[in-house]
Design a protein around this motif. Structure first.
Motif, PDB file in Angstrom:
ATOM      1  N   VAL A 105       3.239  -2.666   0.656  1.00 55.50           N
ATOM      2  CA  VAL A 105       1.922  -3.130   0.246  1.00 55.50           C
ATOM      3  C   VAL A 105       1.950  -4.654   0.220  1.00 55.50           C
ATOM      4  CG1 VAL A 105       0.109  -3.025  -1.501  1.00 55.50           C
ATOM      5  CG2 VAL A 105       1.632  -1.059  -1.170  1.00 55.50           C
ATOM      6  N   LEU A 106       0.980  -5.241   0.925  1.00 54.46           N
ATOM      7  CA  LEU A 106       0.858  -6.689   0.985  1.00 54.46           C
ATOM      8  C   LEU A 106      -0.400  -7.110   0.241  1.00 54.46           C
ATOM      9  CD1 LEU A 106       2.776  -5.892   3.327  1.00 54.46           C
ATOM     10  CD2 LEU A 106       1.853  -7.800   4.604  1.00 54.46           C
ATOM     11  N   THR A 107      -0.379  -8.300  -0.309  1.00 49.10           N
ATOM     12  CA  THR A 107      -1.532  -8.786  -1.051  1.00 49.10           C
ATOM     13  C   THR A 107      -1.786 -10.256  -0.774  1.00 49.10           C
ATOM     14  OG1 THR A 107      -2.557  -8.942  -3.240  1.00 49.10           O
ATOM     15  CG2 THR A 107      -0.191  -9.379  -3.118  1.00 49.10           C
ATOM     16  N   LYS A 108      -3.061 -10.612  -0.911  1.00 46.31           N
ATOM     17  CA  LYS A 108      -3.478 -12.011  -0.794  1.00 46.31           C
ATOM     18  C   LYS A 108      -4.839 -12.132  -1.467  1.00 46.31           C
ATOM     19  CE  LYS A 108      -5.171 -15.406   2.504  1.00 46.31           C
ATOM     20  NZ  LYS A 108      -5.519 -15.623   3.915  1.00 46.31           N
ATOM     21  N   ASP A 109      -4.946 -12.988  -2.462  1.00 47.84           N
ATOM     22  CA  ASP A 109      -6.226 -13.299  -3.098  1.00 47.84           C
ATOM     23  C   ASP A 109      -7.014 -12.052  -3.504  1.00 47.84           C
ATOM     24  OD1 ASP A 109      -5.649 -15.996  -2.624  1.00 47.84           O
ATOM     25  OD2 ASP A 109      -6.684 -15.982  -0.692  1.00 47.84           O
ATOM     26  N   GLY A 110      -6.335 -11.069  -4.104  1.00 46.85           N
ATOM     27  CA  GLY A 110      -7.012  -9.865  -4.567  1.00 46.85           C
ATOM     28  C   GLY A 110      -7.292  -8.843  -3.483  1.00 46.85           C
ATOM     29  N   ARG A 111      -6.814  -9.084  -2.300  1.00 50.81           N
ATOM     30  CA  ARG A 111      -6.968  -8.131  -1.190  1.00 50.81           C
ATOM     31  C   ARG A 111      -5.628  -7.424  -0.993  1.00 50.81           C
ATOM     32  NH1 ARG A 111      -7.673  -9.542   5.070  1.00 50.81           N
ATOM     33  NH2 ARG A 111      -7.761  -7.396   5.819  1.00 50.81           N
ATOM     34  N   TYR A 112      -5.695  -6.134  -0.656  1.00 46.90           N
ATOM     35  CA  TYR A 112      -4.484  -5.339  -0.495  1.00 46.90           C
ATOM     36  C   TYR A 112      -4.500  -4.617   0.842  1.00 46.90           C
ATOM     37  CZ  TYR A 112      -4.322  -6.235  -5.450  1.00 46.90           C
ATOM     38  OH  TYR A 112      -4.316  -6.859  -6.664  1.00 46.90           O
ATOM     39  N   VAL A 113      -3.326  -4.549   1.467  1.00 49.62           N
ATOM     40  CA  VAL A 113      -3.147  -3.870   2.738  1.00 49.62           C
ATOM     41  C   VAL A 113      -1.833  -3.107   2.639  1.00 49.62           C
ATOM     42  CG1 VAL A 113      -2.745  -4.190   5.214  1.00 49.62           C
ATOM     43  CG2 VAL A 113      -4.345  -5.682   4.022  1.00 49.62           C
ATOM     44  N   ASP A 114      -1.835  -1.828   3.056  1.00 49.54           N
ATOM     45  CA  ASP A 114      -0.538  -1.160   3.159  1.00 49.54           C
ATOM     46  C   ASP A 114      -0.215  -0.946   4.626  1.00 49.54           C
ATOM     47  OD1 ASP A 114      -1.314   1.568   3.994  1.00 49.54           O
ATOM     48  OD2 ASP A 114      -2.028   1.844   1.962  1.00 49.54           O
ATOM     49  N   ILE A 115       1.060  -1.135   4.946  1.00 52.86           N
ATOM     50  CA  ILE A 115       1.509  -1.120   6.340  1.00 52.86           C
ATOM     51  C   ILE A 115       2.634  -0.113   6.502  1.00 52.86           C
ATOM     52  CG2 ILE A 115       2.576  -2.470   8.191  1.00 52.86           C
ATOM     53  CD1 ILE A 115       1.088  -4.876   7.200  1.00 52.86           C
ATOM     54  N   ARG A 116       2.481   0.746   7.492  1.00 54.66           N
ATOM     55  CA  ARG A 116       3.533   1.701   7.840  1.00 54.66           C
ATOM     56  C   ARG A 116       4.558   0.967   8.694  1.00 54.66           C
ATOM     57  NH1 ARG A 116      -1.157   2.912   6.075  1.00 54.66           N
ATOM     58  NH2 ARG A 116      -1.681   5.075   5.688  1.00 54.66           N
ATOM     59  N   THR A 117       5.798   0.973   8.260  1.00 55.29           N
ATOM     60  CA  THR A 117       6.819   0.228   8.989  1.00 55.29           C
ATOM     61  C   THR A 117       7.860   1.134   9.608  1.00 55.29           C
ATOM     62  OG1 THR A 117       8.025  -0.128   6.945  1.00 55.29           O
ATOM     63  CG2 THR A 117       6.520  -1.870   7.642  1.00 55.29           C
ATOM     64  N   GLY A 118       7.567   2.419   9.683  1.00 48.04           N
ATOM     65  CA  GLY A 118       8.502   3.343  10.314  1.00 48.04           C
ATOM     66  C   GLY A 118       7.815   4.632  10.709  1.00 48.04           C
ATOM     67  N   GLY A 119       8.489   5.403  11.508  1.00 45.65           N
ATOM     68  CA  GLY A 119       7.986   6.711  11.899  1.00 45.65           C
ATOM     69  C   GLY A 119       6.875   6.656  12.926  1.00 45.65           C
ATOM     70  N   ARG A 120       6.173   7.779  13.038  1.00 48.07           N
ATOM     71  CA  ARG A 120       5.139   7.942  14.054  1.00 48.07           C
ATOM     72  C   ARG A 120       3.973   6.973  13.873  1.00 48.07           C
ATOM     73  NH1 ARG A 120       3.297  13.554  13.430  1.00 48.07           N
ATOM     74  NH2 ARG A 120       1.423  12.630  12.624  1.00 48.07           N
ATOM     75  N   GLU A 121       3.709   6.563  12.647  1.00 53.72           N
ATOM     76  CA  GLU A 121       2.567   5.680  12.381  1.00 53.72           C
ATOM     77  C   GLU A 121       2.975   4.213  12.274  1.00 53.72           C
ATOM     78  OE1 GLU A 121       0.864   7.446   8.880  1.00 53.72           O
ATOM     79  OE2 GLU A 121      -0.391   8.729  10.106  1.00 53.72           O
ATOM     80  N   PHE A 122       4.133   3.869  12.819  1.00 52.50           N
ATOM     81  CA  PHE A 122       4.663   2.502  12.765  1.00 52.50           C
ATOM     82  C   PHE A 122       3.599   1.495  13.180  1.00 52.50           C
ATOM     83  CE2 PHE A 122       6.820  -1.064  14.892  1.00 52.50           C
ATOM     84  CZ  PHE A 122       7.622  -1.493  13.844  1.00 52.50           C
TER      85      PHE A 122
END
Length: 142
Positions: A105-122
């Protein structure tokens, strides 16, 4: 045959390179990776709404403080499961898909993003568009 294998390999490498840039691009844009403690603090007991980067639509999800989870997709499909934090990873196990999937999970100024870093949804990511305290949509938990 050799040309076909070479083309497949080149496409695979190009695809992986493009996927790898999702996290890198967000970090270059000033996002930072959240710690496990931050993830619990922000998401526990909250209703989360988000949008998938791959165009699958939107979702609403309640992440209860006891680790239970209910997700409703934009097409009406409902999933139940659990959520947890493993180190600095946000992890999910759904009843219909009993495989642990974890995201950064990444954040910046109250915004959030989750990133798949492995597997089929990389490389795919989810923009979190709203976080509200409590189960505001009264999503049923199992």
């Amino acid at each position: 045959m050799k040309l076909k294998n070479t083309l497949i390999f080149a496409l695979l490498v190009a695809g992986l390179a493009a996927c790898a840039t999702a996290k890198e691009q967000h970090l270059q844009d000033g996002f930072r990776v959240m710690t496990g403690e931050e993830i619990v603090s922000v998401f526990s007991g909250q209703t989360v709404e988000g949008r998938y980067s791959d165009g699958r639509g939107v979702f609403v999800e309640f992440r209860s403080a006891d680790g239970r989870l209910t997700t409703i997709e934009s097409d009406g499909r409902t999933y139940h499961g659990t959520w947890s934090v493993d180190g600095d990873w946000l992890c999910f196990i759904y009843t219909d898909f009993p495989v642990k999937k974890c995201v950064e999970v990444l954040t910046k100024d109250g915004r959030y993003v989750d990133i798949r870093t492995g597997g089929r949804e990389f490389g795919k990511f989810t923009d979190i568009t709203s976080i509200q305290p409590g189960n505001v949509n009264n999503l049923p938990l199992k």
